[in-house]
Every structure is written in structure tokens, then in C-alpha cells.
Scaffold this motif. Structure first.
Motif, PDB file in Angstrom:
ATOM      1  N   THR A 124      64.223  48.916  52.083  1.00  0.00           N
ATOM      2  CA  THR A 124      65.633  48.727  51.748  1.00  0.00           C
ATOM      3  C   THR A 124      65.887  47.322  51.227  1.00  0.00           C
ATOM      4  O   THR A 124      65.012  46.468  51.214  1.00  0.00           O
ATOM      5  N   GLN A 135      71.955  41.816  52.647  1.00  0.00           N
ATOM      6  CA  GLN A 135      71.477  43.095  52.125  1.00  0.00           C
ATOM      7  C   GLN A 135      71.070  44.045  53.249  1.00  0.00           C
ATOM      8  O   GLN A 135      70.400  45.040  53.015  1.00  0.00           O
ATOM      9  N   THR A 138      74.293  47.569  57.970  1.00  0.00           N
ATOM     10  CA  THR A 138      74.120  48.739  58.816  1.00  0.00           C
ATOM     11  C   THR A 138      74.519  48.360  60.229  1.00  0.00           C
ATOM     12  O   THR A 138      74.643  47.182  60.556  1.00  0.00           O
ATOM     13  N   ASN A 296      75.746  51.281  51.291  1.00  0.00           N
ATOM     14  CA  ASN A 296      74.321  51.227  51.598  1.00  0.00           C
ATOM     15  C   ASN A 296      73.884  52.592  52.142  1.00  0.00           C
ATOM     16  O   ASN A 296      74.405  53.051  53.159  1.00  0.00           O
ATOM     17  N   GLN A 324      71.575  50.827  47.288  1.00  0.00           N
ATOM     18  CA  GLN A 324      72.576  49.815  47.623  1.00  0.00           C
ATOM     19  C   GLN A 324      73.429  49.539  46.385  1.00  0.00           C
ATOM     20  O   GLN A 324      72.923  49.119  45.341  1.00  0.00           O
TER      21      GLN A 324
END
Length: 693
Positions: A124, A135, A138, A296, A324
Motif C-alpha cells: 500500500t 499514506q 486506516t 484508501n 489511494q
């Protein structure tokens, strides 16, 4: 600070102190009620975190119990207690970054490609997005465990160019709640946070209609206003609202359920209006404000085959897709140099163009999207060759990363094929030798066809461990890796044919024993020293007065010591210690300087007490020496105290419920950690209620 929030903090403090006092009384009462036979029924264990003493790899595992106990709002905040791990630019979902051994996030970019984040096997994250953040958008509530692997030697299964380490996250399974039994289970979690008037709610539906099929749904919403620092000042741009969603299904089949298919979808989003473009908070109005939405997504389809009685097959085929997407719209006139769409008449705005010319918002208006598709085929096998026993893991990866064309950066595709093998060889009862290799080839090209490059690299490492009968083990390792070019650098022909190179050497020792100081105690200790060197650099630059341009550093050297220890007694008392001592130097044009991303030396000490399965009460000290913040300014050392208590009723109407209360920064210390761009939060009380029905 308003009266409402002051009241929150005051009564939250009183409530926690009161609960701590009542907890101590209840613990003492339960000990009396259990009588003299209590100690004989307690199984020896470790503290909150198990020290991984059986491997030469520097890895830390955070299990579900610790995830719940820490009540963290972000994954970054959850893992910053791991030795060698620091946060860059604070702990908000959109602004925080993960730094491991001095690599990872920087004051400008959310990643330097030297720390990998892997979610259920999916690679990811993005590349160099200027001042947007980590980045890793979550929520911790989606995960059942997090592993943090530091350094290079254990990274060859997960990627190339990894110097800092790997963060591996595993999402929850329905069987975590059904225990493999047919039926429907619902888990509800509610959390309130005093500082920032935050809240979180997480609802999990776990359904197992048959022994072969299980299904899980998880919806989590986390919301918080701006928090206050230790002096009671509101810290701007720290509010956030992030809904997250997880759907996961698993079907097992075969005579012995040796086959399984798992499908999952994991999604989180951040939607903010009139927010600073600079999510790090390192600039005030230089870049202005934007409307920004971040989505995301991670999807996966996994097949596993583990035939009974066959040690040569343990097949894992995993197809993953990570997406993303960042959509941004600049608000005209919000930048200091933007005077209603033209450049302001101010000498500080000369870099934006002559006064009166149109103001460029290419960076702020840029939309970004990274889509990474990966097919991983891996098999593990166990076999012997004479006196040597092999645990061999070998695999093939096909990876495609696609970056959207943006007004501020080129778009393109990065296609890679990788082969890897890791063989854990046990010789006798003492020696473990683990060689590892990874070969990776790359074709990277621009969407418009203007540039295309091919690169390849062979990387590898070796670790050796010797364990004595006493429980003492000595280990060492050496590893070499290369970081292949990225899409963001397509405009620089030199960078596109120059992989960054690094080697890392490590030595260490571990010790595990029971009955150390008394008849019913246990001790685990692991100490690791590392030394890394990075050269052929493309990720970090300095301004050269001679060429009037930014020029890459010549090399970076880092070293450090990481300490993990855990002591537990049969009475339920435990002590955990995690410490990190780091140093680093960057070389440029014949001069040397402190490594810009070097974290401060830090230490965490936890002292706790468990009473059966009912109570867990602990005190934690988080301390660090002086260092530099994200702007390079000096920050003082600090020591903050955190208090936590968990109560799990074992009978009555609340049986099965979990009540957690914690006070972070109990003495309301005003401080700024090293590498942060803003002051840390002051005193905060967290109350979490959870129950599985």
C-alpha cells in the motif's frame, strides 16, 4: 479553551483517578477472596508485549490485546512504542508519518520508499506526495495484529529498497469472534476522548453459518476536534473524521479443510473542507487551503492450500489491489502570495513570479491516484538434508503500480517481477542459519510515452543465530538491498538509471528463562545493534551554492541500539521495557551533518498488575532525550506518564464486557517530540466500552 472542554478534562481526570483508586481496592479484595491457592493457578507469561527472542530478525508483534489496551486513534500512534519507531509530524490520521531507524516519512513527504506498509499481503501507499502525509489512512479497529520488522535482513519477502523496515497489518477474521463455532456474534465498541472531544464507534458482525464459511463486516467511525497542548492552547488543524469499513469472507473446503478462499475489502476515507494544504503543519499560509478527499482501498482474493501430512506444500496465492485516491481543489486567495488569483506585490513572493502575474496553484490543485495490483505466489516447505532441517519459503511476485498524471508530477506505470527465497536452516539444537535472496526486475514508463527505463537488482542477506542451553542466544546478520527508481522521478533521466543502494550489519543477544528471581517468574530480553549505509542517493538533497540547484547527498550512515525486555511474575505483576539509542550522519560535498531524520533516544517503561482475567492495571513512562523537530529547531527532552486500567467482569449482567479507561500525559506536560511539527496533546482521558454479544 471553552468551558465545555475544560469541564471534560477536569471531570475526566477526576473519573480516572477515582477508577484507579477503586481498582486498587478491588484488586486487593479479589486477591483476598482467592486465598492462598491463587498463585498456583496462574500461568507464567510475559507482559503486555511478547519479546521475540527465538529469531535473529528484529521484529515486534503487537497483538489484539495490546491494540485494545492502547486505545490508539491511528496505526502510527499504535506502533510508536516499538523501539526504533518514531512519528514524524504528529499523530493525526492525515499528517502523521512512520519513521523506522531514521527512514520512512520526512518533513516534506509521507514516505521515502524505505519503509514498506503491507495490509493482508497488499503493498500500500504512494510515492512522493508533497506535504500530504503518511499514506497510511486506516483505523486500528480493523486489525487483529501488527508486526513491525526493523531493518533489511527480514524484508526480502516484502519488497526491495527497505532500510527502515516493514509494517505488516492483518485484518480481523470472523472466527476471532465466533471461535470457529456456528452462529452469529456482534461486537460493539464505544470510545470517548476528553482532549479534542473525540469519539469512536466500531460495530462488528461476525457470522459463521457453517463450519466451512465465515463472514465479517466492520464499520468504524472516528471523529475528533482540535486537541489542546499541555499549556491548554488549541493546536490548529489537528481535527479529523475518518469512517472505515471492512468486509471479509472465508470459505474452507476439502476432506480436512485444507483448502481455503478468502475475499476482503478494506476502505477508509478522509473528507475535509477548507483545510491547509500542508497536512504536516510545517508552514502557515504558504500553500494556502484546499478542499481535499482521500480514499484508501485495499481488496484481496487469497487461496491457501495446506495438505495434511505433506510438509512440502503450504501454498499461498494472493491477488491484491491497493488504491489511494486524493482529490484536491485549491481555494483561491488562501495562500499568502495569492492576491485574488495573481501574485502579491511582496519580495517574499518572488519565487511565485513577478507581482501581478497569475498565481500558480498546480501543487495544491493536483489530484493524485496510486493503484497497485500484485499477484503473489508463495510456498513454504519443511524438509531435511542430513543433519540440517530447512524451513524454506520461496515465491514469485508480479506487481503493477499505476500513477495518475497530475499537474505537479508525472504519471506512469511501474511493472515489476520479483523472485525471493528465504531458507531457515536449523542444525542441531543450537544453530540457525538463514540465507535470503530477492531478484527484482522493473520496467517503468511515462503515460505519454516520453520515457521508458528498465532496471534490475539482486539483493540478499544472511543471519546466523546460536542458542545456548541456558536460554542465552547470540546472533548477527548482514544484508544488501537496492531501491529501484520511482514514477515520481521520471523527469530526471539520471535518477531513472541509478538505484539507491544500502547495506546493514547487525549483532545482538537474547535471553529467555523462567524461575530467575523467584520460583514463579520469567524474563525475556533482546538487545540489537545495527549499522547501515546508504549511497547512490536520489531521495535526499541539499542546496548547492555552486550549481544553484538541489543536489543529492553523497551518503547517509546510521547506527543504533534497540532494547526489548519483559518480566512477569506468577502473582500477575509484570514489567515491560523498550528503548532506542540512535545516531546518524549525512555526507554532502565534503561536509558532514547530523542526519536530518534521526530520531531522539527514547525509552518506555511499563509496570502493571493483572488479577486473573478480570483486572489489568498499568503505569507507563514514555521518555525521550532532546532532539530536533520537523523544522530543525531544538526541542527539549521529556517524560510523560500514562495510566491504564481494564476491567472484564467474569459474572453477572456485564459478563463478557470490557471496560477500559486510560489517562495519557497524566501531568499535562507541554512538549514537542523530536521530528514533530506541532506540540503533542496535553492530558487526555479515554474511556472505551466493548462487548461481544
Amino acid at each position: 479553551m471553552g468551558q465545555h472542554q475544560q469541564g471534560w478534562r477536569y471531570w475526566g481526570t477526576v473519573s480516572v483517578l477515582g477508577l484507579m483508586a477503586s481498582t486498587g481496592t478491588a484488586v486487593a479484595q479479589e486477591l483476598d477472596d482467592l486465598g492462598d491457592g491463587f498463585l498456583g493457578t496462574v500461568e507464567l507469561g510475559q507482559g503486555k508485549r511478547e519479546v521475540q527472542v527465538d529469531t535473529a530478525t528484529p521484529v515486534t508483534v503487537i497483538n489484539q490485546e495490546e491494540i485494545d489496551d492502547r486505545q490508539a486513534a491511528t496505526v502510527a500512534e499504535l506502533i510508536d512504542s516499538v523501539p526504533g519507531v518514531s512519528l514524524v509530524n504528529g499523530n493525526t490520521p492525515k499528517g502523521s508519518g512512520i519513521n523506522i531507524r531514521g527512514f520512512g516519512a520526512t518533513s516534506s513527504f509521507g514516505t521515502d520508499q524505505k519503509v514498506a506498509v503491507v495490509v493482508d499481503g497488499a503493498s500500500t501507499g504512494s510515492e512522493e506526495l508533497y506535504r500530504i502525509g503518511t499514506q497510511l489512512f486506516t483505523d486500528p479497529e480493523l486489525y487483529r495484529g501488527v508486526s513491525v520488522l526493523r531493518g533489511t535482513v527480514g524484508s526480502f519477502e516484502y519488497g526491495s529498497g527497505i532500510i527502515g523496515g516493514v509494517v505488516r497489518l492483518e485484518t480481523k477474521d470472523a472466527s476471532d469472534f465466533t471461535d470457529g463455532e456456528i452462529g452469529l456474534r456482534v461486537r460493539q465498541t464505544l470510545q470517548a476522548v476528553s482532549n479534542g472531544s473525540g469519539f469512536a464507534t466500531s460495530t462488528i458482525l461476525a457470522w459463521q453459518p457453517t463450519e466451512s464459511f465465515e463472514f465479517l463486516l466492520n464499520y468504524t467511525l472516528r471523529d475528533s476536534d482540535n486537541y489542546d497542548d499541555g499549556d491548554g492552547n488549541e493546536v490548529a488543524n489537528t481535527k479529523s473524521r475518518m469512517p472505515s469499513f471492512l468486509a471479509k469472507a472465508k470459505y474452507s473446503f476439502g476432506d480436512a479443510q485444507e483448502h481455503s478462499l478468502t475475499a476482503s475489502l478494506n476502505q477508509s476515507e478522509v473528507d475535509e473542507k477548507d483545510a491547509p494544504y500542508d497536512a504536516f503543519g510545517t508552514t502557515s499560509t504558504s500553500f494556502g487551503r484546499v478542499d481535499r478527499r482521500i480514499d484508501n482501498r485495499v481488496a484481496g482474493l487469497r487461496y491457501q492450500w495446506t495438505p495434511v501430512g505433506n510438509d512440502l506444500i503450504n501454498l499461498d496465492v494472493n491477488l491484491t489491489y491497493a488504491d489511494q485516491q486524493i482529490d484536491q481543489s485549491y481555494i483561491v486567495g488562501s495562500s499568502f502570495c495569492d492576491d485574488g488569483g495573481v501574485v502579491r506585490n511582496d519580495p517574499n513572493c518572488a519565487r511565485s513570479g513577478p507581482a501581478g502575474t497569475p498565481f500558480s496553484s498546480a501543487t495544491q490543485d493536483a489530484d493524485h491516484r496510486y493503484e497497485t495490483t500484485k499477484l503473489s505466489v508463495k510456498n513454504s516447505m519443511f524438509f531435511s538434508t542430513g543433519a540440517a532441517y530447512h524451513d524454506l519459503r520461496a515465491g514469485l511476485e508480479l506487481i503493477r503500480r499505476d500513477r495518475l498524471d497530475a499537474s505537479s508530477a508525472p504519471g506512469g506505470t511501474d511493472d515489476r517481477i520479483a523472485l525471493f527465497a528465504v531458507d531457515e536452516i536449523s542444525i542441531g539444537e543450537n544453530w540457525t542459519i538463514t540465507p535470503a535472496l530477492r531478484y527484482e526486475t522493473q520496467n517503468i514508463e511515462a503515460h505519454d510515452g516520453s520515457a521508458s527505463y528498465d532496471n534490475s537488482a539482486l539483493m540478499g542477506g544472511l543471519s546466523v543465530r546460536y542458542e545456548f542451553a541456558s536460554g542465552l542466544a547470540l546472533f548477527g546478520s548482514a544484508a544488501y538491498t537496492e531501491s529501484l527508481p520511482i514514477i515520481d522521478d521520471l523527469g530526471n533521466a539520471t535518477f531513472m538509471t541509478q538505484p539507491e543502494r544500502a547495506h546493514t550489519y547487525e549483532i545482538g543477544a537474547s535471553y529467555a528463562a523462567t524461575n530467575v528471581f523467584s520460583a514463579e517468574d520469567s524474563l525475556w530480553v533482546k538487545v540489537n545493534y545495527y549499522q547501515s549505509k546508504l549511497w547512490d542517493i536520489t531521495s535526499y538533497t541539499n542546496f548547492s551554492a555552486a550549481s544553484r540547484s538541489f543536489v543529492p547527498l553523497d551518503k547517509v550512515e546510521t547506527e543504533g541500539v534497540e532494547i526489548e525486555a519483559s518480566y512477569a511474575h506468577g502473582s500477575g505483576m509484570y514489567v515491560d521495557l523498550n528503548a532506542n539509542i540512535a545516531d546518524g550522519t549525512e555526507y554532502f560535498g565534503g561536509t558532514t551533518a547530523r542526519w536530518r531524520n534521526r530520531p531522539a533516544d527514547d525509552l518506555r517503561l511499563t509496570v502493571g498488575k493483572r488479577v486473573g482475567a478480570t483486572w489489568d492495571v498499568s503505569w507507563e513512562l514514555a521518555a525521550a532525550k532532546s532532539g530536533l523537530d520537523a523544522s530543525g529547531s531544538a526541542v527539549a527532552g521529556y517524560g510523560v506518564h500514562n495510566l491504564r486500567a481494564t476491567y472484564r467482569p467474569q459474572q453477572g449482567v456485564f459478563e463478557g464486557a470490557e471496560i477500559r479507561v486510560g489517562m495519557e500525559n497524566a501531568f499535562d506536560r507541554d512538549y514537542r517530540p523530536s521530528l514533530y511539527s506541532r506540540d503533542a496533546a496535553g492530558r487526555s482521558v479515554k474511556l472505551t466500552l466493548a462487548k461481544t454479544f
